[in-house]
Design a protein around this motif. Structure first.
Motif, PDB file in Angstrom:
ATOM      1  N   GLY A 185     -16.587  48.968  50.248  1.00 50.21           N
ATOM      2  CA  GLY A 185     -17.538  48.432  50.935  1.00 50.21           C
ATOM      3  C   GLY A 185     -18.628  47.273  50.623  1.00 50.21           C
ATOM      4  N   LYS A 186     -19.028  47.859  49.249  1.00 45.77           N
ATOM      5  CA  LYS A 186     -19.904  46.798  48.593  1.00 45.77           C
ATOM      6  C   LYS A 186     -19.547  45.576  48.394  1.00 45.77           C
ATOM      7  CE  LYS A 186     -22.462  50.684  46.307  1.00 45.77           C
ATOM      8  NZ  LYS A 186     -22.965  51.378  45.231  1.00 45.77           N
ATOM      9  N   LEU A 187     -18.096  45.348  48.067  1.00 49.20           N
ATOM     10  CA  LEU A 187     -17.487  44.055  47.876  1.00 49.20           C
ATOM     11  C   LEU A 187     -17.440  43.326  49.236  1.00 49.20           C
ATOM     12  CD1 LEU A 187     -14.640  45.031  45.275  1.00 49.20           C
ATOM     13  CD2 LEU A 187     -17.063  44.268  44.785  1.00 49.20           C
ATOM     14  N   PHE A 188     -17.199  44.083  50.241  1.00 47.29           N
ATOM     15  CA  PHE A 188     -16.886  43.288  51.620  1.00 47.29           C
ATOM     16  C   PHE A 188     -17.794  42.401  51.755  1.00 47.29           C
ATOM     17  CE2 PHE A 188     -16.676  43.462  56.212  1.00 47.29           C
ATOM     18  CZ  PHE A 188     -15.522  42.836  56.447  1.00 47.29           C
ATOM     19  N   ASP A 189     -17.515  41.165  52.395  1.00 41.60           N
ATOM     20  CA  ASP A 189     -18.305  40.057  52.992  1.00 41.60           C
ATOM     21  C   ASP A 189     -19.254  39.631  51.931  1.00 41.60           C
ATOM     22  OD1 ASP A 189     -18.909  38.435  55.136  1.00 41.60           O
ATOM     23  OD2 ASP A 189     -20.479  39.627  55.891  1.00 41.60           O
ATOM     24  N   GLY A 190     -19.170  39.785  50.695  1.00 42.76           N
ATOM     25  CA  GLY A 190     -19.871  39.163  49.442  1.00 42.76           C
ATOM     26  C   GLY A 190     -19.059  38.148  48.761  1.00 42.76           C
ATOM     27  N   ILE A 191     -19.812  37.450  47.801  1.00 40.13           N
ATOM     28  CA  ILE A 191     -19.177  36.371  47.047  1.00 40.13           C
ATOM     29  C   ILE A 191     -19.784  36.910  45.685  1.00 40.13           C
ATOM     30  CG2 ILE A 191     -19.089  34.199  46.239  1.00 40.13           C
ATOM     31  CD1 ILE A 191     -19.683  32.966  49.122  1.00 40.13           C
ATOM     32  N   TRP A 192     -18.629  36.979  44.729  1.00 45.34           N
ATOM     33  CA  TRP A 192     -18.804  37.599  43.445  1.00 45.34           C
ATOM     34  C   TRP A 192     -18.262  36.784  42.420  1.00 45.34           C
ATOM     35  CZ3 TRP A 192     -21.042  42.615  43.204  1.00 45.34           C
ATOM     36  CH2 TRP A 192     -21.255  43.123  44.291  1.00 45.34           C
ATOM     37  N   THR A 193     -18.779  36.671  41.205  1.00 41.37           N
ATOM     38  CA  THR A 193     -18.083  36.161  39.896  1.00 41.37           C
ATOM     39  C   THR A 193     -18.174  37.371  38.877  1.00 41.37           C
ATOM     40  OG1 THR A 193     -18.586  34.319  38.446  1.00 41.37           O
ATOM     41  CG2 THR A 193     -20.515  35.501  38.852  1.00 41.37           C
ATOM     42  N   PHE A 194     -17.733  36.859  37.983  1.00 41.86           N
ATOM     43  CA  PHE A 194     -17.595  37.867  36.775  1.00 41.86           C
ATOM     44  C   PHE A 194     -18.563  37.971  35.748  1.00 41.86           C
ATOM     45  CE2 PHE A 194     -13.106  36.369  36.885  1.00 41.86           C
ATOM     46  CZ  PHE A 194     -12.505  37.350  37.659  1.00 41.86           C
ATOM     47  N   ASP A 195     -19.269  39.002  35.597  1.00 42.24           N
ATOM     48  CA  ASP A 195     -20.524  38.918  34.693  1.00 42.24           C
ATOM     49  C   ASP A 195     -20.272  38.288  33.422  1.00 42.24           C
ATOM     50  OD1 ASP A 195     -23.043  40.205  33.886  1.00 42.24           O
ATOM     51  OD2 ASP A 195     -21.979  41.594  32.617  1.00 42.24           O
ATOM     52  N   ASP A 196     -21.066  37.487  33.018  1.00 39.31           N
ATOM     53  CA  ASP A 196     -21.144  36.524  32.006  1.00 39.31           C
ATOM     54  C   ASP A 196     -19.990  35.792  31.948  1.00 39.31           C
ATOM     55  OD1 ASP A 196     -22.320  35.623  29.619  1.00 39.31           O
ATOM     56  OD2 ASP A 196     -21.033  36.740  28.389  1.00 39.31           O
TER      57      ASP A 196
END
Length: 280
Positions: A8-19
């Motif tokens: 649920g924390k990932l849902f509807d969000g945009i993410w990249t890789f740390d570093d």
């Protein structure tokens, strides 16, 4: 409605890789400087994103503790408008001119994503701050491949009132004198409205993964205010009207933008804080 738990924390969000780093086959793989890997967990049952300089979209089943990716789909179309011309040194090269480092990173990202079900866990950090939370989501498969995720855009940046409190030029940051009179509200329909220190304004904002740019910024009122407010407003309006392509990171806790140049020390940018942070 998204799943519960870590998914649920990932849902509807945009993410990249740390570093901008992931581990595949026991090897750490770093994204080259001109690559912008990202992924968006969408409410249509897909994950869309960019392997670095190649867009993708795949079917996805996101649950509380697992992510299962399926068939590839046509990539999402790019924004209908374009930002100011990019710096040739940092923009993605055409496919036939990709460097070996970029091609290798994209291949490893794709292998990581399509190598079976990914378990969603959390990585805890011994040192953290308000800008760097104590935990971050991790994706891991049965082969031991692992990636720690870092937020690019959380859903709570929308409909939150922000103040423009600082602008940056190279390695120098300058507080905006009329910060308490500014207001920026980003809407899901692709507009931003608010106040530039004296007058109300509107603009279009185009999100493209880890980048955004503004278009058609204009004032909607024509009041006269204190000299410093008028000067700040003129500067900010001209900055928005330049339509620079910004790297950005945004949550309800604040938004950071810097223009898309090779070195952060050569960048200009804008920083926003929630309007409720009156003690800063």
């Amino acid at each position: 409605m998204g799943p519960r738990g870590l998914g649920g924390k990932l849902f509807d969000g945009i993410w990249t890789f740390d570093d901008h780093t992931l581990t595949v086959d026991g090897e750490e793989v770093h994204a080259p400087e001109n690559a912008s890997p990202w992924m968006e967990f969408r409410d249509d049952g897909t994950v869309a994103g960019n392997y670095g300089c190649t867009p993708f979209r795949v079917k996805a089943e996101l649950k509380a503790t697992t992510l299962t990716l399926g068939d590839e789909l046509p990539a999402l179309p790019p924004p209908t408008a374009t930002p100011a011309p990019p710096d040739e040194a940092t923009s993605c090269p055409p496919p036939e001119k990709k460097s070996p480092e970029l091609s290798n990173f994209e291949a490893k990202f794709k292998k990581f994503f399509h190598r079976g079900q990914l378990k969603i866990t959390e990585k805890k950090f011994e040192q953290y701050s308000a800008a760097s939370p104590p935990t971050s989501p991790q994706l891991r498969n049965e082969h031991g491949d692992v990636a720690t995720l870092e937020i690019v855009r959380s859903p709570d940046i929308f409909e939150t009132t922000f103040q423009l409190y600082q602008w940056m030029e190279y390695d120098h940051a300058e507080p905006l004198r009329s910060v308490k009179d500014t207001a920026f509200v980003f809407h899901r329909d692709g507009t931003v409205t608010g106040n530039l220190g004296c007058n109300d304004f509107t603009a279009k904002v185009y999100f493209n993964g880890s980048h955004l740019f503004f278009r058609d910024a204009r004032l909607t009122t024509h009041r006269t205010c204190a000299a410093q407010n008028m000067a700040d407003e003129k500067f900010v309006l001209e900055t928005l009207q330049r339509s620079l392509n910004y790297f950005y990171a945004g949550t309800g806790g604040g938004i950071y933008m810097r223009d898309d140049v090779g070195s952060e020390y050569r960048a200009t940018g804008l920083q926003f804080r929630p309007a409720t942070d009156t003690d800063q």
